[in-house]
Design an enzyme around this catalytic site. Structure first.
Site, PDB file in Angstrom:
ATOM      1  N   LEU A  42       0.839  -1.213   0.000  1.00  0.00           N
ATOM      2  CA  LEU A  42       0.000   0.000   0.000  1.00  0.00           C
ATOM      3  C   LEU A  42       0.871   1.260   0.000  1.00  0.00           C
ATOM      4  CD1 LEU A  42      -2.939  -1.012   2.377  1.00  0.00           C
ATOM      5  CD2 LEU A  42      -2.769  -1.243  -0.100  1.00  0.00           C
ATOM      6  N   THR A 136       7.603  -5.133 -18.560  1.00  0.00           N
ATOM      7  CA  THR A 136       7.203  -4.041 -19.439  1.00  0.00           C
ATOM      8  C   THR A 136       7.970  -4.062 -20.758  1.00  0.00           C
ATOM      9  OG1 THR A 136       7.283  -1.629 -19.626  1.00  0.00           O
ATOM     10  CG2 THR A 136       8.892  -2.617 -18.164  1.00  0.00           C
ATOM     11  N   ASP A 137       7.386  -3.460 -21.777  1.00  0.00           N
ATOM     12  CA  ASP A 137       8.107  -3.328 -23.054  1.00  0.00           C
ATOM     13  C   ASP A 137       9.226  -2.288 -22.961  1.00  0.00           C
ATOM     14  OD1 ASP A 137       6.556  -1.002 -22.947  1.00  0.00           O
ATOM     15  OD2 ASP A 137       5.640  -1.278 -24.920  1.00  0.00           O
ATOM     16  N   GLU A 138       9.244  -1.487 -21.877  1.00  0.00           N
ATOM     17  CA  GLU A 138      10.259  -0.434 -21.768  1.00  0.00           C
ATOM     18  C   GLU A 138      11.664  -1.009 -21.617  1.00  0.00           C
ATOM     19  OE1 GLU A 138       9.471   2.978 -19.440  1.00  0.00           O
ATOM     20  OE2 GLU A 138       7.352   3.006 -19.966  1.00  0.00           O
ATOM     21  N   TYR A 161      13.529   3.482 -14.246  1.00  0.00           N
ATOM     22  CA  TYR A 161      12.420   2.516 -14.124  1.00  0.00           C
ATOM     23  C   TYR A 161      12.686   1.308 -15.008  1.00  0.00           C
ATOM     24  CZ  TYR A 161       7.983   0.270 -15.340  1.00  0.00           C
ATOM     25  OH  TYR A 161       7.008  -0.665 -15.589  1.00  0.00           O
ATOM     26  N   LYS A 165      13.388  -2.671 -14.095  1.00  0.00           N
ATOM     27  CA  LYS A 165      12.547  -3.783 -14.572  1.00  0.00           C
ATOM     28  C   LYS A 165      13.391  -4.760 -15.390  1.00  0.00           C
ATOM     29  CE  LYS A 165       8.636  -4.347 -14.198  1.00  0.00           C
ATOM     30  NZ  LYS A 165       7.796  -4.984 -13.124  1.00  0.00           N
ATOM     31  N   LEU A 201      -0.442   9.279 -18.152  1.00  0.00           N
ATOM     32  CA  LEU A 201      -0.978  10.218 -19.152  1.00  0.00           C
ATOM     33  C   LEU A 201      -2.522  10.266 -19.249  1.00  0.00           C
ATOM     34  CD1 LEU A 201      -0.118  12.159 -21.578  1.00  0.00           C
ATOM     35  CD2 LEU A 201      -0.610  10.208 -23.014  1.00  0.00           C
ATOM     36  N   TYR A 352      -9.690  -2.513   7.687  1.00  0.00           N
ATOM     37  CA  TYR A 352      -8.934  -3.667   8.153  1.00  0.00           C
ATOM     38  C   TYR A 352      -8.397  -3.526   9.574  1.00  0.00           C
ATOM     39  CZ  TYR A 352      -8.958  -5.539   3.404  1.00  0.00           C
ATOM     40  OH  TYR A 352      -9.342  -6.051   2.187  1.00  0.00           O
TER      41      TYR A 352
HETATM   42  P1  NAD Z   1       0.839   0.472  -9.877  1.00  0.00           P
HETATM   43  O1  NAD Z   1       1.886   1.472  -9.554  1.00  0.00           O
HETATM   44  O2  NAD Z   1      -0.546   0.921 -10.131  1.00  0.00           O
HETATM   45  O3  NAD Z   1       0.752  -0.611  -8.706  1.00  0.00           O
HETATM   46  C1  NAD Z   1       1.889  -1.140  -8.077  1.00  0.00           C
HETATM   47  C2  NAD Z   1       1.441  -1.835  -6.793  1.00  0.00           C
HETATM   48  O4  NAD Z   1       2.602  -2.389  -6.172  1.00  0.00           O
HETATM   49  C3  NAD Z   1       0.795  -0.878  -5.777  1.00  0.00           C
HETATM   50  O5  NAD Z   1      -0.392  -1.444  -5.268  1.00  0.00           O
HETATM   51  C4  NAD Z   1       1.846  -0.743  -4.694  1.00  0.00           C
HETATM   52  O6  NAD Z   1       1.302  -0.489  -3.397  1.00  0.00           O
HETATM   53  C5  NAD Z   1       2.539  -2.089  -4.761  1.00  0.00           C
HETATM   54  N1  NAD Z   1       3.908  -2.028  -4.248  1.00  0.00           N
HETATM   55  C6  NAD Z   1       4.855  -1.107  -4.542  1.00  0.00           C
HETATM   56  N2  NAD Z   1       5.970  -1.339  -3.820  1.00  0.00           N
HETATM   57  C7  NAD Z   1       5.728  -2.457  -3.069  1.00  0.00           C
HETATM   58  C8  NAD Z   1       6.491  -3.201  -2.139  1.00  0.00           C
HETATM   59  N3  NAD Z   1       7.746  -2.834  -1.821  1.00  0.00           N
HETATM   60  N4  NAD Z   1       5.938  -4.291  -1.567  1.00  0.00           N
HETATM   61  C9  NAD Z   1       4.672  -4.661  -1.888  1.00  0.00           C
HETATM   62  N5  NAD Z   1       3.893  -3.980  -2.748  1.00  0.00           N
HETATM   63  C10 NAD Z   1       4.412  -2.884  -3.334  1.00  0.00           C
HETATM   64  O7  NAD Z   1       1.425  -0.361 -11.094  1.00  0.00           O
HETATM   65  P2  NAD Z   1       0.684  -0.963 -12.375  1.00  0.00           P
HETATM   66  O8  NAD Z   1       0.609   0.088 -13.405  1.00  0.00           O
HETATM   67  O9  NAD Z   1      -0.532  -1.681 -11.950  1.00  0.00           O
HETATM   68  O10 NAD Z   1       1.789  -2.014 -12.850  1.00  0.00           O
HETATM   69  C11 NAD Z   1       1.835  -3.306 -12.265  1.00  0.00           C
HETATM   70  C12 NAD Z   1       3.002  -4.072 -12.856  1.00  0.00           C
HETATM   71  O11 NAD Z   1       2.870  -4.167 -14.266  1.00  0.00           O
HETATM   72  C13 NAD Z   1       4.362  -3.423 -12.591  1.00  0.00           C
HETATM   73  O12 NAD Z   1       5.303  -4.438 -12.332  1.00  0.00           O
HETATM   74  C14 NAD Z   1       4.682  -2.711 -13.897  1.00  0.00           C
HETATM   75  O13 NAD Z   1       6.081  -2.622 -14.089  1.00  0.00           O
HETATM   76  C15 NAD Z   1       4.032  -3.639 -14.901  1.00  0.00           C
HETATM   77  N6  NAD Z   1       3.554  -2.992 -16.144  1.00  0.00           N
HETATM   78  C16 NAD Z   1       2.757  -1.893 -16.080  1.00  0.00           C
HETATM   79  C17 NAD Z   1       2.284  -1.332 -17.265  1.00  0.00           C
HETATM   80  C18 NAD Z   1       1.385  -0.134 -17.279  1.00  0.00           C
HETATM   81  O14 NAD Z   1       1.127   0.419 -18.344  1.00  0.00           O
HETATM   82  N7  NAD Z   1       0.863   0.320 -16.149  1.00  0.00           N
HETATM   83  C19 NAD Z   1       2.639  -1.913 -18.488  1.00  0.00           C
HETATM   84  C20 NAD Z   1       3.480  -3.030 -18.492  1.00  0.00           C
HETATM   85  C21 NAD Z   1       3.913  -3.579 -17.311  1.00  0.00           C
HETATM   86  O1  DAU Z   2       5.159   0.816 -21.797  1.00  0.00           O
HETATM   87  C1  DAU Z   2       4.753   0.291 -20.583  1.00  0.00           C
HETATM   88  C2  DAU Z   2       4.926   1.330 -19.503  1.00  0.00           C
HETATM   89  O2  DAU Z   2       3.914   2.310 -19.711  1.00  0.00           O
HETATM   90  C3  DAU Z   2       4.823   0.759 -18.091  1.00  0.00           C
HETATM   91  O3  DAU Z   2       5.867  -0.144 -17.885  1.00  0.00           O
HETATM   92  C4  DAU Z   2       4.875   1.871 -17.038  1.00  0.00           C
HETATM   93  O4  DAU Z   2       4.676   1.332 -15.751  1.00  0.00           O
HETATM   94  C5  DAU Z   2       3.772   2.866 -17.342  1.00  0.00           C
HETATM   95  O5  DAU Z   2       3.854   3.955 -16.444  1.00  0.00           O
HETATM   96  C6  DAU Z   2       3.886   3.373 -18.787  1.00  0.00           C
HETATM   97  O6  DAU Z   2       5.073   4.191 -18.944  1.00  0.00           O
HETATM   98  P1  DAU Z   2       5.053   5.552 -19.790  1.00  0.00           P
HETATM   99  O7  DAU Z   2       6.164   6.401 -19.354  1.00  0.00           O
HETATM  100  O8  DAU Z   2       4.944   5.262 -21.261  1.00  0.00           O
HETATM  101  O9  DAU Z   2       3.620   6.133 -19.293  1.00  0.00           O
HETATM  102  P2  DAU Z   2       3.151   7.607 -18.920  1.00  0.00           P
HETATM  103  O10 DAU Z   2       1.672   7.567 -18.796  1.00  0.00           O
HETATM  104  O11 DAU Z   2       3.949   8.188 -17.809  1.00  0.00           O
HETATM  105  O12 DAU Z   2       3.522   8.431 -20.233  1.00  0.00           O
HETATM  106  C7  DAU Z   2       2.976   8.080 -21.514  1.00  0.00           C
HETATM  107  C8  DAU Z   2       3.564   9.042 -22.521  1.00  0.00           C
HETATM  108  O13 DAU Z   2       3.026  10.360 -22.272  1.00  0.00           O
HETATM  109  C9  DAU Z   2       5.075   9.202 -22.427  1.00  0.00           C
HETATM  110  O14 DAU Z   2       5.587   9.403 -23.736  1.00  0.00           O
HETATM  111  C10 DAU Z   2       5.271  10.464 -21.599  1.00  0.00           C
HETATM  112  C11 DAU Z   2       4.059  11.300 -21.962  1.00  0.00           C
HETATM  113  N1  DAU Z   2       3.530  12.188 -20.909  1.00  0.00           N
HETATM  114  C12 DAU Z   2       3.255  11.635 -19.704  1.00  0.00           C
HETATM  115  C13 DAU Z   2       2.749  12.412 -18.680  1.00  0.00           C
HETATM  116  C14 DAU Z   2       2.445  11.807 -17.323  1.00  0.00           C
HETATM  117  C15 DAU Z   2       3.292  13.531 -21.172  1.00  0.00           C
HETATM  118  O15 DAU Z   2       3.523  14.026 -22.289  1.00  0.00           O
HETATM  119  N2  DAU Z   2       2.787  14.296 -20.159  1.00  0.00           N
HETATM  120  C16 DAU Z   2       2.517  13.794 -18.920  1.00  0.00           C
HETATM  121  O16 DAU Z   2       2.077  14.567 -18.015  1.00  0.00           O
END
Ligand code: NAD
Ligand code: DAU
Length: 355
Positions: A42, A136-138, A161, A165, A201, A352
């Site tokens: 959390l 992630t694809d990053e 980041y 990963k 975003l 809780y």
């Molecule tokens: P998020 O930031 O919404 O959620 C992350 C969760 O992990 C949170 O509930 C947080 O409390 C928990 N957490 C963080 N540190 C922790 C710790 N030390 N111990 C236990 N719990 C902890 O992330 P998300 O966007 O749901 O992404 C989830 C996973 O998917 C990540 O591993 C991310 O790298 C991967 N991912 C995300 C995206 C995306 O677009 N959001 C895309 C590809 C992969």
């Molecule tokens: O590709 C998968 C990844 O996508 C995940 O692994 C990450 O957890 C997730 O956060 C996301 O990463 P990005 O950096 O691509 O997402 P974000 O939403 O931060 O940004 C999307 C795009 O928009 C990126 O090119 C940066 C741009 N951006 C983002 C924000 C927050 C802006 O231009 N302005 C903004 O304020």
């Protein structure tokens, strides 16, 4: 995950976050014989309000705990003896990784290694055990104007980041090679949908348009992302966990590339309609700001492996997905209010810790 005896005990880490909460709900509804455990520290990104509707389910257990605490993780694993782990807990926001890289190393690298160590013990006594790492694809770095990331693309991370990963992916693979831990990794593109923290975003811009605040487009907005609706990702994870081949990696993506600036224009148009504002009103909020350092130009996934092997493809079009997402943020103003005020951090205490 091929163990025949039920009920199976499945641990999801990071289940209170964006993707994790959709996955918890999916597993509880699709696999009613499972005991689903959600381990989450959390952090600011974890929100139990995401799971209000299922928190009383008899086969669901939430445990607050930190994956960076090796002692806790080992005790927790030996207490519950999980049949499988789906690991999502992470620091997930690129901008935060630029200002605080160490937190990303701690959670994403050290936290993952702690889970791997604890998993080795369980895998010794359970041939069906699987460690499924969500990545992630990053990790592949940036594409130019052409081409797609596939499973053989070399790792080339550019942000703290993505470096964290990538490192965690390497540790998972190394535990497979060195200790024989059964694992799968999937690398997914950008998710969007309900319950996403409004730092990313799409939810940030929806929230800012509602509040008439500026939309900070980084640089010239000429950056491309491949967007996938979060429930399609949860479905893919479910499928890979059950049908994927151990020791393999799978790329998951939306076949849905958008330049940030074009996506911003689309969101502005959709939001004007939703809010009953004159066309062009939200566009005026667009503000070009200083670029993100190390900003990757383009991500795009070739998801043909998961499609050919497991029959998965996205089912929600971008049009439908954005409409559902915008509707969700409108219908859940209370959730948004709690997240932006910080009140959601009290939910755990109220639900809780009151007895
Ligand atoms: P998020 O930031 O919404 O959620 C992350 C969760 O992990 C949170 O509930 C947080 O409390 C928990 N957490 C963080 N540190 C922790 C710790 N030390 N111990 C236990 N719990 C902890 O992330 P998300 O966007 O749901 O992404 C989830 C996973 O998917 C990540 O591993 C991310 O790298 C991967 N991912 C995300 C995206 C995306 O677009 N959001 C895309 C590809 C992969
Ligand atoms: O590709 C998968 C990844 O996508 C995940 O692994 C990450 O957890 C997730 O956060 C996301 O990463 P990005 O950096 O691509 O997402 P974000 O939403 O931060 O940004 C999307 C795009 O928009 C990126 O090119 C940066 C741009 N951006 C983002 C924000 C927050 C802006 O231009 N302005 C903004 O304020």
């Amino acid at each position: 995950m091929d163990k025949k005896n039920s009920p199976k005990k499945i641990l999801i880490t990071g289940g209170a976050g964006f993707i994790g909460s959709h996955l918890v709900r999916r597993l509880l509804t699709q696999h009613k014989d499972y005991q689903v455990f959600n381990l989450d520290a959390l952090t600011y990104a974890g929100n139990l309000e995401n799971l209000k509707d299922i928190e009383e389910a008899p086969n669901y257990t939430f445990v607050k705990g930190d994956i960076t605490d090796a002692g806790f993780v080992n005790d927790f694993f030996s207490q519950f003896n999980f049949d499988g782990v789906i690991h999502l807990a992470a620091e997930s926001h690129v901008d935060r990784s630029i200002s605080d890289p160490v937190s990303f190393v701690r959670t994403n690298v050290l936290g993952t290694v702690n889970l791997l160590n604890a998993s080795l013990q369980l895998a010794k006594n359970n041939t069906g055990f699987l460690f499924y790492h969500i990545s992630t694809d990053e990790v592949f770095g940036s594409l130019g104007q052409e081409g797609l990331f596939n499973e053989s693309t070399a790792y080339d991370p550019n942000s703290p980041y993505s470096a964290s990963k990538a490192s965690s992916d390497h540790f998972v693979r190394a535990y497979g090679e060195t200790y024989g831990l059964p694992y799968i990794i999937s690398n997914c593109s950008n998710n969007y949908g309900p319950n996403q923290f409004p730092e990313k975003l799409i939810p940030l811009f929806i929230n800012n348009i509602i509040k008439n605040k500026p939309l900070p487009v980084y640089g010239d907005g000429d950056y491309t992302r491949d967007w996938l609706y979060v429930k399609d990702h949860a479905e893919a994870i479910d499928l890979v966990f059950h049908k994927g081949r151990k020791g393999e990696t799978y790329n998951i993506g939306g076949f849905n590339e958008w330049k940030n600036i074009e996506l911003t224009h689309l969101l502005c148009r959709l939001m004007d309609i939703k809010l009953g504002r004159k066309e062009g009103t939200s566009e005026k909020l667009i503000t070009f700001v200083k670029d993100r350092p190390g900003h990757d130009l383009r991500y795009a996934i070739d998801a043909s492996k998961i499609n050919k092997e497991l029959g998965w493809k996205p089912s929600v079009t971008f049009e439908e997905g954005l409409e559902k997402t915008i509707d969700w943020y409108f219908e859940n103003q209370e959730w948004l209010g709690h997240v932006t005020s910080g009140d959601y951090l009290e939910y755990y205490k109220k639900q809780y810790q009151t007895q």
